[in-house]
Write a protein that holds these residues in place. Structure first.
Motif, mmCIF file in Angstrom:
data_model
loop_
_atom_site.group_PDB
_atom_site.id
_atom_site.type_symbol
_atom_site.label_atom_id
_atom_site.label_comp_id
_atom_site.label_asym_id
_atom_site.label_seq_id
_atom_site.Cartn_x
_atom_site.Cartn_y
_atom_site.Cartn_z
ATOM 1 N N ILE A 75 0.844 -1.205 0.000
ATOM 2 C CA ILE A 75 0.000 0.000 0.000
ATOM 3 C C ILE A 75 0.878 1.253 0.000
ATOM 4 O O ILE A 75 0.614 2.208 -0.741
ATOM 5 C CB ILE A 75 -0.957 -0.003 1.214
ATOM 6 C CG1 ILE A 75 -1.982 -1.131 1.056
ATOM 7 C CG2 ILE A 75 -1.662 1.354 1.369
ATOM 8 C CD1 ILE A 75 -2.855 -1.371 2.282
ATOM 9 N N ALA A 76 1.932 1.241 0.807
ATOM 10 C CA ALA A 76 2.823 2.408 0.866
ATOM 11 C C ALA A 76 3.437 2.673 -0.507
ATOM 12 O O ALA A 76 3.459 3.816 -0.978
ATOM 13 C CB ALA A 76 3.899 2.191 1.919
ATOM 14 N N ASN A 77 3.899 1.624 -1.185
ATOM 15 C CA ASN A 77 4.493 1.810 -2.513
ATOM 16 C C ASN A 77 3.473 2.337 -3.519
ATOM 17 O O ASN A 77 3.791 3.184 -4.350
ATOM 18 C CB ASN A 77 5.084 0.487 -3.033
ATOM 19 C CG ASN A 77 6.397 0.164 -2.353
ATOM 20 O OD1 ASN A 77 7.038 1.036 -1.758
ATOM 21 N ND2 ASN A 77 6.795 -1.094 -2.419
ATOM 22 N N TYR A 78 2.245 1.842 -3.439
ATOM 23 C CA TYR A 78 1.161 2.303 -4.319
ATOM 24 C C TYR A 78 0.936 3.805 -4.098
ATOM 25 O O TYR A 78 0.802 4.571 -5.056
ATOM 26 C CB TYR A 78 -0.102 1.508 -3.984
ATOM 27 C CG TYR A 78 -1.334 1.827 -4.789
ATOM 28 C CD1 TYR A 78 -1.666 1.086 -5.921
ATOM 29 C CD2 TYR A 78 -2.211 2.849 -4.395
ATOM 30 C CE1 TYR A 78 -2.833 1.356 -6.641
ATOM 31 C CE2 TYR A 78 -3.369 3.125 -5.115
ATOM 32 C CZ TYR A 78 -3.675 2.374 -6.239
ATOM 33 O OH TYR A 78 -4.821 2.642 -6.936
ATOM 34 N N CYS A 79 0.920 4.217 -2.830
ATOM 35 C CA CYS A 79 0.685 5.633 -2.509
ATOM 36 C C CYS A 79 1.851 6.501 -2.973
ATOM 37 O O CYS A 79 1.644 7.589 -3.513
ATOM 38 C CB CYS A 79 0.458 5.799 -1.009
ATOM 39 S SG CYS A 79 -1.072 5.019 -0.442
ATOM 40 N N ILE A 80 3.073 6.003 -2.776
ATOM 41 C CA ILE A 80 4.261 6.749 -3.222
ATOM 42 C C ILE A 80 4.200 6.948 -4.734
ATOM 43 O O ILE A 80 4.475 8.034 -5.240
ATOM 44 C CB ILE A 80 5.560 6.016 -2.781
ATOM 45 C CG1 ILE A 80 5.720 6.115 -1.252
ATOM 46 C CG2 ILE A 80 6.790 6.592 -3.493
ATOM 47 C CD1 ILE A 80 6.726 5.142 -0.656
ATOM 48 N N ALA A 81 3.772 5.910 -5.457
ATOM 49 C CA ALA A 81 3.651 6.001 -6.917
ATOM 50 C C ALA A 81 2.591 7.019 -7.333
ATOM 51 O O ALA A 81 2.630 7.549 -8.444
ATOM 52 C CB ALA A 81 3.322 4.627 -7.508
ATOM 53 N N LYS A 82 1.634 7.297 -6.425
ATOM 54 C CA LYS A 82 0.603 8.312 -6.704
ATOM 55 C C LYS A 82 1.066 9.702 -6.262
ATOM 56 O O LYS A 82 0.286 10.658 -6.276
ATOM 57 C CB LYS A 82 -0.712 7.963 -5.983
ATOM 58 C CG LYS A 82 -1.299 6.617 -6.352
ATOM 59 C CD LYS A 82 -2.068 6.656 -7.667
ATOM 60 C CE LYS A 82 -2.677 5.293 -7.949
ATOM 61 N NZ LYS A 82 -3.139 5.140 -9.328
ATOM 62 N N GLY A 83 2.302 9.797 -5.776
ATOM 63 C CA GLY A 83 2.880 11.112 -5.490
ATOM 64 C C GLY A 83 2.732 11.615 -4.068
ATOM 65 O O GLY A 83 2.862 12.815 -3.823
ATOM 66 N N VAL A 84 2.458 10.714 -3.112
ATOM 67 C CA VAL A 84 2.372 11.171 -1.719
ATOM 68 C C VAL A 84 3.443 10.475 -0.871
ATOM 69 O O VAL A 84 4.043 9.490 -1.285
ATOM 70 C CB VAL A 84 0.965 10.931 -1.110
ATOM 71 C CG1 VAL A 84 -0.079 11.727 -1.858
ATOM 72 C CG2 VAL A 84 0.608 9.452 -1.091
ATOM 73 N N ASN A 85 3.676 11.026 0.333
ATOM 74 C CA ASN A 85 4.660 10.449 1.248
ATOM 75 C C ASN A 85 4.057 9.256 1.964
ATOM 76 O O ASN A 85 2.924 9.335 2.439
ATOM 77 C CB ASN A 85 5.084 11.466 2.314
ATOM 78 C CG ASN A 85 5.750 12.677 1.693
ATOM 79 O OD1 ASN A 85 6.495 12.554 0.723
ATOM 80 N ND2 ASN A 85 5.469 13.843 2.251
ATOM 81 N N ALA A 86 4.839 8.187 2.053
ATOM 82 C CA ALA A 86 4.351 7.015 2.772
ATOM 83 C C ALA A 86 5.515 6.308 3.437
ATOM 84 O O ALA A 86 6.655 6.377 2.966
ATOM 85 C CB ALA A 86 3.624 6.059 1.823
ATOM 86 N N HIS A 87 5.204 5.646 4.554
ATOM 87 C CA HIS A 87 6.201 4.835 5.249
ATOM 88 C C HIS A 87 5.807 3.360 5.149
ATOM 89 O O HIS A 87 4.714 2.988 5.563
ATOM 90 C CB HIS A 87 6.319 5.248 6.720
ATOM 91 C CG HIS A 87 7.300 4.410 7.461
ATOM 92 N ND1 HIS A 87 8.658 4.653 7.437
ATOM 93 C CD2 HIS A 87 7.134 3.283 8.185
ATOM 94 C CE1 HIS A 87 9.281 3.726 8.138
ATOM 95 N NE2 HIS A 87 8.381 2.882 8.604
#
Ligand code: NI
Ligand code: MN
Length: 225
Positions: A75-87
């Motif tokens: 999920i974090a990688n998916y969100c990062i790919a959408k341009g947001v910060n994730a851990h």
């Protein structure tokens, strides 16, 4: 003292003097939610799994307030790919954040994104904040390892799904309380849709009969930790 506000379904807002943390921010398209994504400027957003009623508005909300999304690796990688910060974290791991600690717990469920892509294993989470421990089950069936989670991490507030069909229903959730042995239990993930209708008072009475406390927190209502 941290404040816990029920936004409806599985969405919770935890506020300290300094930080706003949201879990599973499903607001847009949620027939029960009273708040809109724009009403909350979150600092941290925890996503238990990728289903639309949990991922919800996490990505647009993280964009709007520059929040950090905390979730499993996929999920974090998916969100990062959408341009947001994730851990990125994963089940069993604990990590310290400025507000406190998060530990991801197992959940028996699925976790595909609304677009069909793979969201990794679903999770629940322990939020350790200002000396209190909150256990949010995420969407899950009953599992006996909840006993271990409660034994190793004394739980102050247990946020448990009771709506049945996709998760534990009332009777399984009562057994979950007996496994976790929390100081207080608050039911969630019920009555949002017809398919997850449940009687929260029935749940409360059954849990009380086992000697445990339940608080029914209405949508938009808060509980002081
Ligand atoms: Ni789900
Ligand atoms: Mn769900």
């Amino acid at each position: 003292m941290a404040k816990l506000t029920f936004l409806s379904h599985s969405a919770w807002l935890i506020e300290t003097n300094q930080y706003k943390i949201i879990i599973d921010p499903f607001l847009e398209g949620n027939p029960q939610a009273k708040m809109k994504p724009a009403d909350i400027k979150a600092d941290f957003i925890i996503v238990t799994h990728a289903h639309g009623d949990h991922l919800g508005d996490a990505i647009p909300m993280a964009k709007a307030s520059n929040a950090l999304i905390i979730a499993n690796n996929e999920i974090a990688n998916y969100c990062i790919a959408k341009g947001v910060n994730a851990h990125n974290m994963h089940i069993g791991g604990t990590r310290e954040f400025p507000f406190g600690k998060i530990k991801l717990t197992p959940a028996w469920h699925g976790s595909s994104f609304p677009d069909g892509s793979y969201g990794g294993m679903p999770t629940g989470c322990l939020v350790m904040i200002e000396g209190k421990t909150i256990y949010h089950t995420g969407d899950t069936g009953l599992f006996m390892d909840m006993q271990l989670i409660g034994e190793m991490n004394p739980v102050d507030v247990f946020l448990v799904s009771i709506g049945d069909n996709f998760t534990m229903g009332v009777d399984d959730a009562v057994k979950a309380v007996e496994f976790v042995k929390p100081k207080l239990t608050i039911p969630m993930h019920y009555n949002t849709f017809d398919v997850i209708k449940a009687d929260a008072n029935d749940f409360k009475n059954k849990v009380n009969a086992k000697g445990y406390k339940v608080e029914l927190v209405g949508i938009g209502e808060s509980y002081q930790l």
